[in-house]
Design an enzyme around this catalytic site. Structure first.
Site, PDB file in Angstrom:
ATOM      1  N   ASN A 157       7.788  -1.525  10.851  1.00 55.22           N
ATOM      2  CA  ASN A 157       8.355  -0.552   9.917  1.00 55.22           C
ATOM      3  C   ASN A 157       8.196   0.833  10.538  1.00 55.22           C
ATOM      4  OD1 ASN A 157       9.089   1.090   7.817  1.00 55.22           O
ATOM      5  ND2 ASN A 157       7.330   0.585   6.517  1.00 55.22           N
TER       6      ASN A 157
ATOM      7  N   LYS B 117       9.169   3.617   9.418  1.00 50.50           N
ATOM      8  CA  LYS B 117       9.046   4.691   8.415  1.00 50.50           C
ATOM      9  C   LYS B 117       9.952   5.846   8.828  1.00 50.50           C
ATOM     10  CE  LYS B 117       4.563   2.843   7.192  1.00 50.50           C
ATOM     11  NZ  LYS B 117       3.223   3.031   6.686  1.00 50.50           N
TER      12      LYS B 117
ATOM     13  N   HIS C   9       7.783  -1.012  -0.813  1.00 49.01           N
ATOM     14  CA  HIS C   9       6.705  -0.563   0.067  1.00 49.01           C
ATOM     15  C   HIS C   9       5.821   0.399  -0.722  1.00 49.01           C
ATOM     16  CE1 HIS C   9       4.542   1.529   3.207  1.00 49.01           C
ATOM     17  NE2 HIS C   9       4.755   0.459   3.947  1.00 49.01           N
TER      18      HIS C   9
ATOM     19  N   GLU D  71       4.630   3.137  -0.125  1.00 46.79           N
ATOM     20  CA  GLU D  71       5.047   4.552  -0.069  1.00 46.79           C
ATOM     21  C   GLU D  71       6.222   4.812  -1.011  1.00 46.79           C
ATOM     22  OE1 GLU D  71       5.245   4.652   4.186  1.00 46.79           O
ATOM     23  OE2 GLU D  71       3.071   4.348   4.197  1.00 46.79           O
TER      24      GLU D  71
ATOM     25  N   GLU E 246       0.098  -5.753   1.357  1.00 42.63           N
ATOM     26  CA  GLU E 246      -0.372  -4.551   2.034  1.00 42.63           C
ATOM     27  C   GLU E 246      -1.363  -3.818   1.136  1.00 42.63           C
ATOM     28  OE1 GLU E 246       2.524  -3.128   5.231  1.00 42.63           O
ATOM     29  OE2 GLU E 246       3.193  -2.280   3.347  1.00 42.63           O
TER      30      GLU E 246
ATOM     31  N   GLY F  68      -2.333   2.955   7.375  1.00 46.91           N
ATOM     32  CA  GLY F  68      -2.404   4.206   8.126  1.00 46.91           C
ATOM     33  C   GLY F  68      -3.792   4.825   8.153  1.00 46.91           C
TER      34      GLY F  68
ATOM     35  N   SER G 145      -2.792  -1.225   9.117  1.00 40.91           N
ATOM     36  CA  SER G 145      -3.526  -0.925  10.357  1.00 40.91           C
ATOM     37  C   SER G 145      -3.592  -2.112  11.324  1.00 40.91           C
ATOM     38  CB  SER G 145      -4.935  -0.402  10.039  1.00 40.91           C
ATOM     39  OG  SER G 145      -4.853   0.805   9.299  1.00 40.91           O
TER      40      SER G 145
HETATM   41  O1  LIG Z   1       4.782  -0.955   6.583  1.00 42.21           O
HETATM   42  C1  LIG Z   1       3.730  -0.915   7.196  1.00 42.21           C
HETATM   43  C2  LIG Z   1       2.490  -0.603   6.545  1.00 42.21           C
HETATM   44  O2  LIG Z   1       2.601   0.496   5.699  1.00 42.21           O
HETATM   45  C3  LIG Z   1       1.305  -0.502   7.461  1.00 42.21           C
HETATM   46  O3  LIG Z   1       1.281   0.710   8.154  1.00 42.21           O
HETATM   47  P1  LIG Z   1       0.152   0.936   9.274  1.00 42.21           P
HETATM   48  O4  LIG Z   1       0.270  -0.209  10.239  1.00 42.21           O
HETATM   49  O5  LIG Z   1       0.484   2.265   9.907  1.00 42.21           O
HETATM   50  O6  LIG Z   1      -1.170   0.934   8.570  1.00 42.21           O
END
Ligand SMILES: O=C[C@H](O)COP(=O)(O)O
Length: 271
Positions: free
Chosen positions: A18, A20, A110, A112, A182, A188, A228
């Site tokens: 992803n 983002k 998601h 977010e 998640e 993150g 993460s």
């Molecule tokens: O879509 C992915 C998740 O929000 C995980 O993000 P991350 O790997 O940066 O923690």
């Protein structure tokens, strides 16, 4: 059958990146070409482990052109979709548009989107249905925040998000669904839910899907872990029986790191 000792998976693993709000439409092309070359050089078997990316909307046309033109075995999807077909919805993108851009998947809910855009379970359920109307596979994201985890109610919280998200689906639709667990506190932050935590929740999700649909259907649904994930921890997470893939954020923006996650079987302890 387990995923840890014999290299046989109950379901085809899915490694999803992803992006983002990262990588513009020019950077996306360079990135994807490098990723494809890296995986090709490593003789990656895409038929065995599926690779998907979720670029920003503005990248999708370029990604489509590259994937089609160079016949890349990578699939891709949108990061969100509108529950509506068309009309006065400024800033929204319909499932039809995503399908015409060659998307196979779409992220729904998601964390977010849930937190920054106040998306409710009811809205997300309408997005899940919109995805199926356009032959897109929804990747329904569920998971708890830190306070809920600390209160010990994370399983019930996550299952409630799941139940509301999949309401009204028939078993045929559900069998194609992907669910991403998640935990918000691990996104993150560098904090990773341990492999056992990922397995505990994925097993609970699969059991709930069995109740909502039936056991055969639940056995077909792929469950991802996200939060993460890096090359260093992907192998141990993917060893777990009910974890069928990972949804990777930050580490999916580094070609060699993401390629290494895709090649997680290299890090599995076998025997
Ligand atoms: O879509 C992915 C998740 O929000 C995980 O993000 P991350 O790997 O940066 O923690």
């Amino acid at each position: 059958m387990t995923t840890s000792t014999n290299g046989v998976f109950d379901r085809r693993p899915l490694i999803a990146g992803n992006w983002k709000m990262n990588l513009d439409h020019v950077q996306a092309i360079t990135f994807l070409q490098k990723l494809a070359w890296t995986l090709d050089d490593a003789n990656h078997d895409f038929g065995r482990v599926e690779v998907s990316v979720f670029p920003p909307f503005t990248d999708l046309r370029g990604v489509q052109t590259l994937v089609k033109g160079d016949d890349l075995p990578v699939v891709y999807g949108g990061q969100d979709l509108s529950p509506h077909e068309s009309g006065a919805y400024t800033g929204d993108i319909s499932g039809q548009f995503l399908k015409r851009l060659g998307c196979a998947y779409v992220l729904v809910g998601h964390s977010e989107r849930r937190t920054l855009h106040a998306e409710s379970d009811e809205l997300l359920n309408t997005k899940v249905h919109a995805a199926y109307r356009h032959d897109l596979v929804p990747v329904l994201c569920v998971g708890e925040g830190l306070e809920i985890r600390q209160a010990g109610t994370h399983v019930e919280h996550t299952l409630e998000q799941l139940r509301r998200g999949v309401a009204g689906l028939d078993a045929g639709q559900a069998a194609r669904l992907v669910v991403a667990y998640e935990p918000v506190w691990a996104i993150g932050t560098g904090e990773v839910a341990g492999p056992q935590d990922a397995q505990e929740m994925c097993a609970a999700i699969r059991a709930e899907l069995g109740e909502l649909f039936d056991g055969d259907t639940a056995a077909k649904i792929r469950l991802l872990y996200g939060g993460s994930v890096k090359a260093a921890n992907a192998g141990s997470i993917l060893k777990e029986r009910d974890v069928d893939g990972v949804l990777v954020g930050g580490a999916s923006l580094d070609v060699s790191e993401f390629a290494s996650i895709v090649r997680f079987e290299q890090h599995l302890v076998t025997g």
